[in-house]
Design an enzyme around this catalytic site. Sequence first.
Site, PDB file in Angstrom:
ATOM      1  N   LEU A  16      13.874 -20.972   8.672  1.00  0.00           N
ATOM      2  CA  LEU A  16      12.412 -20.955   8.462  1.00  0.00           C
ATOM      3  C   LEU A  16      11.722 -20.140   9.543  1.00  0.00           C
ATOM      4  CD1 LEU A  16      11.811 -24.667   7.508  1.00  0.00           C
ATOM      5  CD2 LEU A  16      11.550 -22.680   6.025  1.00  0.00           C
ATOM      6  N   GLY A  17      12.266 -20.225  10.739  1.00  0.00           N
ATOM      7  CA  GLY A  17      11.616 -19.521  11.838  1.00  0.00           C
ATOM      8  C   GLY A  17      12.398 -19.746  13.110  1.00  0.00           C
ATOM      9  N   LYS A  20      11.299 -21.001  20.974  1.00  0.00           N
ATOM     10  CA  LYS A  20      12.078 -21.023  22.215  1.00  0.00           C
ATOM     11  C   LYS A  20      13.273 -21.944  22.037  1.00  0.00           C
ATOM     12  CE  LYS A  20      10.095 -20.853  26.060  1.00  0.00           C
ATOM     13  NZ  LYS A  20       9.267 -21.123  27.234  1.00  0.00           N
ATOM     14  N   HIS A  23      16.332 -22.330  16.588  1.00  0.00           N
ATOM     15  CA  HIS A  23      15.813 -21.946  15.278  1.00  0.00           C
ATOM     16  C   HIS A  23      15.456 -23.195  14.497  1.00  0.00           C
ATOM     17  CE1 HIS A  23      18.221 -18.565  16.604  1.00  0.00           C
ATOM     18  NE2 HIS A  23      17.595 -17.807  15.728  1.00  0.00           N
ATOM     19  N   ASP A 133      -0.722 -27.414  24.561  1.00  0.00           N
ATOM     20  CA  ASP A 133      -0.231 -26.109  24.091  1.00  0.00           C
ATOM     21  C   ASP A 133      -0.795 -25.800  22.705  1.00  0.00           C
ATOM     22  OD1 ASP A 133       3.068 -24.527  23.839  1.00  0.00           O
ATOM     23  OD2 ASP A 133       1.101 -23.767  24.423  1.00  0.00           O
TER      24      ASP A 133
HETATM   25  C1  LIG Z   1       6.183 -23.939  16.152  1.00  0.00           C
HETATM   26  C2  LIG Z   1       7.529 -23.459  16.586  1.00  0.00           C
HETATM   27  C3  LIG Z   1       8.548 -24.486  16.252  1.00  0.00           C
HETATM   28  N1  LIG Z   1       8.607 -24.647  14.799  1.00  0.00           N
HETATM   29  C4  LIG Z   1       8.845 -25.874  14.287  1.00  0.00           C
HETATM   30  O1  LIG Z   1       9.104 -26.833  14.989  1.00  0.00           O
HETATM   31  C5  LIG Z   1       8.725 -25.992  12.824  1.00  0.00           C
HETATM   32  C6  LIG Z   1       8.737 -27.196  12.150  1.00  0.00           C
HETATM   33  C7  LIG Z   1       8.550 -27.019  10.769  1.00  0.00           C
HETATM   34  N2  LIG Z   1       8.411 -27.789   9.659  1.00  0.00           N
HETATM   35  N3  LIG Z   1       8.202 -27.010   8.583  1.00  0.00           N
HETATM   36  C8  LIG Z   1       8.193 -25.720   8.995  1.00  0.00           C
HETATM   37  N4  LIG Z   1       7.955 -24.731   8.061  1.00  0.00           N
HETATM   38  C9  LIG Z   1       8.172 -23.401   8.249  1.00  0.00           C
HETATM   39  O2  LIG Z   1       8.576 -22.949   9.311  1.00  0.00           O
HETATM   40  C10 LIG Z   1       7.874 -22.490   7.101  1.00  0.00           C
HETATM   41  C11 LIG Z   1       7.861 -21.130   7.333  1.00  0.00           C
HETATM   42  C12 LIG Z   1       7.551 -20.260   6.288  1.00  0.00           C
HETATM   43  C13 LIG Z   1       7.251 -20.741   4.999  1.00  0.00           C
HETATM   44  N5  LIG Z   1       6.890 -19.882   3.980  1.00  0.00           N
HETATM   45  C14 LIG Z   1       7.164 -18.461   4.073  1.00  0.00           C
HETATM   46  C15 LIG Z   1       6.069 -17.670   3.376  1.00  0.00           C
HETATM   47  N6  LIG Z   1       5.813 -18.183   2.016  1.00  0.00           N
HETATM   48  C16 LIG Z   1       4.808 -17.397   1.345  1.00  0.00           C
HETATM   49  C17 LIG Z   1       5.427 -19.604   2.067  1.00  0.00           C
HETATM   50  C18 LIG Z   1       6.546 -20.435   2.666  1.00  0.00           C
HETATM   51  C19 LIG Z   1       7.290 -22.121   4.783  1.00  0.00           C
HETATM   52  C20 LIG Z   1       7.602 -22.995   5.833  1.00  0.00           C
HETATM   53  C21 LIG Z   1       8.405 -25.698  10.369  1.00  0.00           C
HETATM   54  S1  LIG Z   1       8.512 -24.682  11.743  1.00  0.00           S
HETATM   55  C22 LIG Z   1       9.894 -24.154  16.798  1.00  0.00           C
HETATM   56  C23 LIG Z   1      10.081 -24.344  18.166  1.00  0.00           C
HETATM   57  C24 LIG Z   1      11.303 -24.060  18.722  1.00  0.00           C
HETATM   58  C25 LIG Z   1      12.364 -23.591  17.950  1.00  0.00           C
HETATM   59  C26 LIG Z   1      12.167 -23.402  16.563  1.00  0.00           C
HETATM   60  C27 LIG Z   1      10.919 -23.676  15.983  1.00  0.00           C
END
Ligand SMILES: CC[C@@H](NC(=O)c1cc2[nH]nc(NC(=O)c3ccc(N4CCN(C)CC4)cc3)c2s1)c1ccccc1
Length: 273
Positions: A16-17, A20, A23, A133
């Site tokens: 998903l992303g 730090k 992933h 943050d």
């Molecule tokens: C905020 C950063 C933090 N992230 C989390 O904890 C995260 C927790 C968490 N729950 N759901 C997420 N959803 C997504 O990341 C996501 C991304 C794109 C999406 N779309 C793509 C485009 N499309 C048109 C719609 C759907 C849908 C869901 C994330 S990220 C993190 C910190 C450290 C290591 C990894 C991630």
Amino acid sequence: EVKRWVLSDFDIGKPLGRGKFGHVYLAREKRSNHIVALKVLFKSQLKQSQVEHQLRREVEIQSHLRHPNILRLYGYFYDQTRVYLILEYALKGELYKELQRCKHFSERRSATYIASLARALIYLHGKHVIHRDIKPENLLIGSQGELKIADFGWSVHTFNRRRTMCGTLDYLPPEMVEKTEHDYHVDIWSLGILCYEFLYGVPPFEAKEHSETYRRIVKVDLKFPLKPFVSPAAKDLISQMLVKNSAHRLPLHKLLEHPWIVQNADPSGVYRG
Ligand SMILES: CC[C@@H](NC(=O)c1cc2[nH]nc(NC(=O)c3ccc(N4CCN(C)CC4)cc3)c2s1)c1ccccc1
């Protein structure tokens, strides 16, 4: 009766992303078919940056929070090399990408988001937690378009203090730049920075050099561009939040009564476009 999770409890989906130390992946818990986000962090990187205690605090804090605008942490587990956080899945993704796509948000969308974040911060501060943050990169969008505060890696319980800081400077309030004591007022400052960035597409004290950003923050060198047009009421709210003396920043419950919020924020906290 806390369940002991293991990796084989989940089917792992697309990445998903990234953030730090690791992933985040789409995942499905096999028994319940519940869709979650599985954040995978590398122990080696956590150790290297001495942030294990921060991660323990993130888990401790976020697992006890229940609020529609705060991302749920359902549980965690670890293996030889990694730590896994089982998080709520935010279906519509990352707010900062949406802000990049739109350049800046309308006053109604901005006010709706700011009001929902103010309610989440009132809830957090009521539990003696400071997030510290608040920035676009830590905000996600849920299935109804509602904002979810994620990544409590920098949050603290008010009774203990922090020393070091890293990451973007733009959101740091004067007291954190000057490394003096700070308290929950830091989140009010960051919410003011966020409101400005929603409306203008850039944070107010942005500069090429860190030293210049520092100088502009401690001086509260707040300027409002002529474009895009932003109402005087919005500027008034931002000016009441970006105040050097933290005790004089507009309290969050007063923010919810501010004319710009009352006239522009959707009461449901959800921006429907
Ligand atoms: C905020 C950063 C933090 N992230 C989390 O904890 C995260 C927790 C968490 N729950 N759901 C997420 N959803 C997504 O990341 C996501 C991304 C794109 C999406 N779309 C793509 C485009 N499309 C048109 C719609 C759907 C849908 C869901 C994330 S990220 C993190 C910190 C450290 C290591 C990894 C991630």
